[in-house]
Enzyme design. Structure first.
Site, PDB file in Angstrom:
ATOM      1  N   TYR A  44       0.806  -1.220   0.000  1.00 20.93           N
ATOM      2  CA  TYR A  44       0.000   0.000   0.000  1.00 20.93           C
ATOM      3  C   TYR A  44       0.843   1.276   0.000  1.00 20.93           C
ATOM      4  O   TYR A  44       0.291   2.365  -0.030  1.00 20.93           O
ATOM      5  CB  TYR A  44      -0.934   0.013   1.219  1.00 20.93           C
ATOM      6  CG  TYR A  44      -2.176  -0.840   1.042  1.00 20.93           C
ATOM      7  CD1 TYR A  44      -2.079  -2.215   0.912  1.00 20.93           C
ATOM      8  CD2 TYR A  44      -3.437  -0.266   1.004  1.00 20.93           C
ATOM      9  CE1 TYR A  44      -3.210  -2.999   0.757  1.00 20.93           C
ATOM     10  CE2 TYR A  44      -4.580  -1.044   0.851  1.00 20.93           C
ATOM     11  CZ  TYR A  44      -4.456  -2.407   0.731  1.00 20.93           C
ATOM     12  OH  TYR A  44      -5.580  -3.178   0.580  1.00 20.93           O
ATOM     13  N   LYS A  54       4.230 -15.741   4.098  1.00 13.17           N
ATOM     14  CA  LYS A  54       4.321 -16.355   2.765  1.00 13.17           C
ATOM     15  C   LYS A  54       5.785 -16.369   2.366  1.00 13.17           C
ATOM     16  O   LYS A  54       6.160 -15.988   1.259  1.00 13.17           O
ATOM     17  CB  LYS A  54       3.462 -15.551   1.773  1.00 13.17           C
ATOM     18  CG  LYS A  54       3.300 -16.175   0.396  1.00 13.17           C
ATOM     19  CD  LYS A  54       2.474 -17.444   0.392  1.00 13.17           C
ATOM     20  CE  LYS A  54       2.652 -18.153  -0.944  1.00 13.17           C
ATOM     21  NZ  LYS A  54       2.003 -19.488  -0.962  1.00 13.17           N
ATOM     22  N   ASP A  74      -2.055 -18.508   2.406  1.00 11.75           N
ATOM     23  CA  ASP A  74      -3.003 -19.303   1.610  1.00 11.75           C
ATOM     24  C   ASP A  74      -3.640 -20.397   2.462  1.00 11.75           C
ATOM     25  O   ASP A  74      -4.852 -20.600   2.453  1.00 11.75           O
ATOM     26  CB  ASP A  74      -2.324 -19.870   0.353  1.00 11.75           C
ATOM     27  CG  ASP A  74      -0.963 -20.508   0.627  1.00 11.75           C
ATOM     28  OD1 ASP A  74      -0.441 -20.388   1.753  1.00 11.75           O
ATOM     29  OD2 ASP A  74      -0.418 -21.152  -0.302  1.00 11.75           O
ATOM     30  N   ASP A  92      -6.077  -7.260   4.274  1.00 11.70           N
ATOM     31  CA  ASP A  92      -7.226  -6.766   3.519  1.00 11.70           C
ATOM     32  C   ASP A  92      -8.043  -7.938   2.975  1.00 11.70           C
ATOM     33  O   ASP A  92      -9.264  -7.995   3.126  1.00 11.70           O
ATOM     34  CB  ASP A  92      -6.731  -5.877   2.376  1.00 11.70           C
ATOM     35  CG  ASP A  92      -7.877  -5.379   1.511  1.00 11.70           C
ATOM     36  OD1 ASP A  92      -8.907  -4.959   2.081  1.00 11.70           O
ATOM     37  OD2 ASP A  92      -7.749  -5.418   0.275  1.00 11.70           O
ATOM     38  N   ASP A 126     -11.988  -9.595   4.317  1.00  9.98           N
ATOM     39  CA  ASP A 126     -13.245  -9.776   3.570  1.00  9.98           C
ATOM     40  C   ASP A 126     -13.694 -11.228   3.696  1.00  9.98           C
ATOM     41  O   ASP A 126     -14.884 -11.514   3.806  1.00  9.98           O
ATOM     42  CB  ASP A 126     -13.093  -9.388   2.089  1.00  9.98           C
ATOM     43  CG  ASP A 126     -13.538  -7.939   1.830  1.00  9.98           C
ATOM     44  OD1 ASP A 126     -13.400  -7.105   2.739  1.00  9.98           O
ATOM     45  OD2 ASP A 126     -14.022  -7.656   0.718  1.00  9.98           O
TER      46      ASP A 126
HETATM   47  C1  IPM Z   1     -10.613  -1.941   3.366  1.00 10.53           C
HETATM   48  C2  IPM Z   1     -10.761  -1.491   1.954  1.00 10.53           C
HETATM   49  C3  IPM Z   1      -9.615  -0.547   1.671  1.00 10.53           C
HETATM   50  C4  IPM Z   1      -8.316  -1.275   1.831  1.00 10.53           C
HETATM   51  C5  IPM Z   1      -9.651   0.165   0.325  1.00 10.53           C
HETATM   52  C6  IPM Z   1     -10.891   0.975   0.178  1.00 10.53           C
HETATM   53  C7  IPM Z   1      -8.409   0.975   0.153  1.00 10.53           C
HETATM   54  O1  IPM Z   1     -10.766  -2.581   1.097  1.00 10.53           O
HETATM   55  O2  IPM Z   1     -10.674  -1.081   4.258  1.00 10.53           O
HETATM   56  O3  IPM Z   1     -10.441  -3.139   3.594  1.00 10.53           O
HETATM   57  O4  IPM Z   1      -7.865  -1.973   0.928  1.00 10.53           O
HETATM   58  O5  IPM Z   1      -7.730  -1.142   2.896  1.00 10.53           O
HETATM   59 MG    MG Z   2     -10.823  -4.404   2.104  1.00  8.26          MG
END
Ligand code: IPM
Ligand code: MG
Length: 367
Positions: free
Chosen positions: A138, A205, A238, A262, A266
């Site tokens: 990032y 990793k 993974d 990140d 999710d």
């Molecule tokens: C999150 C989002 C962000 C990230 C994006 C919007 C930059 O996916 O907060 O997880 O990747 O950190």
């Molecule tokens: Mg995210």
């Protein structure tokens, strides 16, 4: 009366809708527990960009610096504003600008919320992902090279596809010893405070990423040695992703670099019923921390009263705890848990028919 100054950035899409419910709940909690949030709202985001050419004013960070906390909804208007602009110039600008290095995303499924697994019960799952949020891929280091560029010639020999391409792009992650150490110590400290299994799992990793993840692993070993009471384990990211599904009850605290974290969060949001139920916070030690659910602006459902405000409300509870209002935070969390368990007032993502505002109102009523 105790007062806290909160900078509110509702943002785009469903951001304003869920933040409105979050604020309603937080201010009701304040009335009950004897504190007041002095909120100032900033209309920044991609909508603001369309009007002004910027996602926030040039002195935006200076403005935010004096607040006790930042409460953010979601940023993004895909199709209208290039996605990377809102991300880079607002969300990442704030995370980096205030050195919010510890992105904390709890994974505690609420009974009654959609739960995708049949081999474990939601009550058995209770872990936290601590994601490093200021380094890794990032940092924005990279470039693009065309055959005429001298750099192109240097790397073209590495792979046959490089040599025959009209363009090469590279994106580099930077990992620092100090950056790894502080987020790992944060994770171990958290494991020590939690009533959990006293275990920190590091997402790595090294088998493929022998520079960055090698340093990450070395620092993890050093930090783990400082915490003999906490079990430390290494997992390739993974395999860890698979175990989030096959054995989620085995996790207590997970520490991961920015991009891995990140992606993993999710995935872990699916365990709590989806992004509509997943809260998050970005902690800084030197500036304001930001309380921001991991979900996006969901423009497809924006303005229809369908968005699930639970993620934003639980994120608000994390903010209350950070401000020193732990009792109020726990009460809000319990009210949310009760509502979800009861199952009567839920938004469509959770199989219900209630609106965003009805969920907020039901939680306020239960406080
Ligand atoms: C999150 C989002 C962000 C990230 C994006 C919007 C930059 O996916 O907060 O997880 O990747 O950190
Ligand atoms: Mg995210």
């Amino acid at each position: 009366m105790r007062e806290y100054r909160v900078a509110v950035i509702p943002g785009d899409g469903i951001g304003p809708e869920v933040v409105a419910e979050g604020l309603r709940v937080l201010s009701a909690a304040g009335e009950r527990f004897g504190f007041r949030l002095r909120c100032e709202t900033f209309p920044w985001g991609c909508g603001y960009y369309l009007q002004t050419g910027r996602v926030m004013p040039a002195d935006g960070l200076e403005t935010l610096a004096s607040f006790d906390a930042i409460y953010l909804g979601a940023v993004g208007l895909p199709g209208q504003v290039p996605e990377e602009i809102g991300v880079r110039d607002l969300v990442l600008a704030i995370r980096f600008g205030f050195d919010q290095f510890a992105n904390v995303r709890p994974v505690k499924p609420l009974p009654g919320a959609p739960f995708p697994l049949s081999h474990v019960r939601p009550e058995e799952v209770d872990f936290v992902v601590v994601r490093e949020a200021t380094e890794c891929l990032y940092v924005g280091l990279g470039g693009r090279y065309r055959p005429g560029d001298p750099e192109f010639q240097v790397v073209a020999s590495l792979r046959p596809t490089f040599a025959r391409s009209r363009e090469l792009a590279y994106q580099t992650g930077i990992y620092s010893e100090a950056g790894c150490r502080r987020v790992m110590e944060f994770a171990f400290d958290l494991a020590r405070r939690r009533a959990g299994q006293k275990r920190v799992a590091s997402a790595t990793k090294t088998n493929a990423l022998g520079f960055g993840m090698k340093l990450w692993d070395e620092v993890f070993a050093e930090v783990a040695a400082q915490y003999p009471d906490i079990e430390a384990e290494w997992q390739n990211v993974d395999a860890m992703a698979m175990r989030f599904v096959t054995q989620p009850e085995r996790f207590d605290v997970v520490v991961a670099a920015n991009l891995f974290g990140d992606i993993l969060t999710d995935l872990s949001a699916a365990l709590v019923g989806g992004l509509g139920f997943a809260p998050g916070a970005n902690y800084s030690r030197t500036g304001p921390s930001m309380f921001e659910p991991p979900h996006g602006s969901a423009p497809d459902i924006a303005g229809r009263g369908m968005a699930n405000p639970v993620a934003a409300i639980l994120t608000g509870a994390m903010m209350l705890r950070h401000l020193g209002e732990g009792g109020a935070a726990a009460t809000v969390e319990q009210a949310v848990a009760d509502l979800v368990a009861e199952g009567r007032v839920l938004t469509p993502d959770a199989g219900g028919t209630a609106t965003t505002a009805e969920v907020g109102a039901a939680i306020v009523a239960a406080l």
